[in-house]
Design an enzyme around this catalytic site. Structure first.
Site, short mmCIF file in Angstrom:
data_model
loop_
_atom_site.label_atom_id
_atom_site.label_comp_id
_atom_site.label_asym_id
_atom_site.label_seq_id
_atom_site.Cartn_x
_atom_site.Cartn_y
_atom_site.Cartn_z
NE ARG A 1 -3.94 -1.96 1.97
CZ ARG A 1 -4.28 -3.22 2.61
NH1 ARG A 1 -3.05 -3.71 3.14
NH2 ARG A 1 -5.09 -3.78 2.42
CE LYS B 1 -5.62 -12.15 5.63
NZ LYS B 1 -4.41 -11.74 6.08
CG HIS C 1 3.70 -12.06 7.10
ND1 HIS C 1 3.98 -11.01 6.65
CD2 HIS C 1 2.32 -12.34 6.76
CE1 HIS C 1 3.30 -10.38 5.89
NE2 HIS C 1 2.09 -11.08 6.13
#
Length: 400
Positions: A85, A199, A330
């Site tokens: 982002r 999620k 991750h």
């Protein structure tokens, strides 16, 4: 005895803080560094709970910072870090400013070079963007070192397994309709992936529960199932939802609370039977150590691209190992497959297919696991597609 700063003083065992003069043990030196900022487009906009809560915009691209290091003896290393982002150009700018500190250094002295880089940019801190920029260099140096030894990185570190259980995340976002979500789950399992992460974090938890029950019924009890709330619950919500979810036999609940709420995570870990996982958003060894020492997680989830590279990741893994924690790094499976394979206790690796177009080589999955590649180093080279997505680049060294 007072020492005058104007005197030429020789102190016992004195060493240059910025670097070591070449000596008999010096093997090579860094000649050139190529930096590139690659903007990786995603096939569709991705949303998780942070988007639903209005905290972030949908994710449409990933900024990748690549460092390609070449030594005077012709050895090469490829490393990367990334930002989602925002922040990609900041990573590139910081990396460009500090890259020159590596020139002329022996690429084998990785830990010392990490310290040199972090001090070169110490004014902006020893975590966050600063260490994420350093990660690209650090990962490249480890890639070079393993290549020089003719070994996959996992073997250089001392592999404990040749395949690591893996789970898929990229097919389970909140923006994915339920029918497509179930299709993605089936496809992942058919492709040899052993677990599915979904999620959660809807404003109405019953929507999350319905989706999870649909996935569990679709997959059956033999496929591992995890969930990720992306820090969007408060303590009370996490406790209540966590109790309701016990019956689904989840492998873990990931980031149920704010990533820095160590006390809250410790409370949940003590209260719930379902294991708690966190760590991906932390960007330093110290932050991970706080989670570990507080018994706040059952699975620790460091990201080599965020904590400053493999050098710092290994420090976290060492601390976690002493607490008998499980490991689930991750993202960035291209790096983490090697690190998870070398971990002493149970480990998982996250399957994300987003980065696949960037590399000429691909990882393999089979029977619920990801196979450690036999290629030397990390085992990857940049594709022509990655080169075509380059938004900015520079050379540091004689060719600059």
């Amino acid at each position: 005895m007072k020492i005058s700063l104007t005197e030429n003083v020789s102190l016992p065992h004195n060493r240059q803080l910025a670097g070591l003069a070449p000596g008999p043990a010096t093997q090579d030196s860094i000649a050139t560094i190529e930096l590139s900022l690659v903007m990786l487009p995603l096939s569709e906009a991705i949303s998780d709970a942070k988007v639903l809560m209005g905290r972030q915009k949908p994710l449409t691209e990933v900024a990748m910072l690549f460092a390609e290091i070449t030594s005077r003896e012709g050895h090469t290393g490829l490393g990367f870090s990334y930002s989602k982002r925002a922040g990609g150009r900041g990573l590139y700018a910081h990396a460009r400013e500090i890259a020159g500190a590596l020139l002329g250094e022996d690429p084998n002295d990785i830990s010392r070079l990490w310290d040199k880089l972090v001090w070169a940019g110490a004014s902006v801190g020893r975590s966050g963007l600063a260490t994420q920029a350093i990660a690209a260099f650090d990962n490249a140096l480890w890639d070079m070192k393993a290549k020089r030894a003719g070994l996959p990185l996992a073997k250089l570190l001392g592999a404990r397994r040749d395949a690591v259980p893996c789970y898929n995340t990229s097919g389970g976002f909140l923006s994915t309709p339920l029918e497509k979500l179930l299709e993605n789950c089936s496809s992942s399992v058919a492709n040899g992936i052993g677990g599915i992460k979904i999620k959660v974090g809807q404003t109405d938890p019953m929507i999350d529960l319905a989706r999870l029950e649909a996935v569990r019924n679709h997959l059956g009890d033999q496929v591992s199932l995890m969930i990720d709330a992306n820090q969007q619950w408060d303590r009370t919500t996490a406790q209540r939802i966590g109790r309701v979810l016990e019956r689904l036999n989840l492998v873990w609940i990931e980031e149920p609370l704010d990533a820095y709420d160590v006390e809250g995570h410790a409370m949940l870990a003590a209260q719930l039977d379902t294991p708690i996982a966190s760590g991906e958003m932390l960007t330093s060894v110290a932050e991970h150590r706080a989670l570990i020492e507080a018994n706040a997680v059952d699975f620790i989830q460091p990201d080599a691209g965020r904590v400053g590279g493999i050098t710092q990741f290994l420090k976290i893994a060492s601390a976690a190992e002493q607490k008998y924690l499980k490991l689930a790094p991750h993202f960035a499976m291209e790096i983490h497959i090697h690190l998870a394979a070398a971990y002493a206790h149970e480990s998982w690796v996250e399957h994300f297919d987003w980065l696949s177009p960037l590399f000429n080589e691909q990882l393999e999955t089979s029977e619920g696991t990801m196979i450690v590649p036999a290629r030397p180093g990390l085992g990857f080279s940049l594709s022509a597609q990655a080169r075509s997505w380059t938004a900015d680049s520079c050379s540091v060294g004689p060719r600059s």
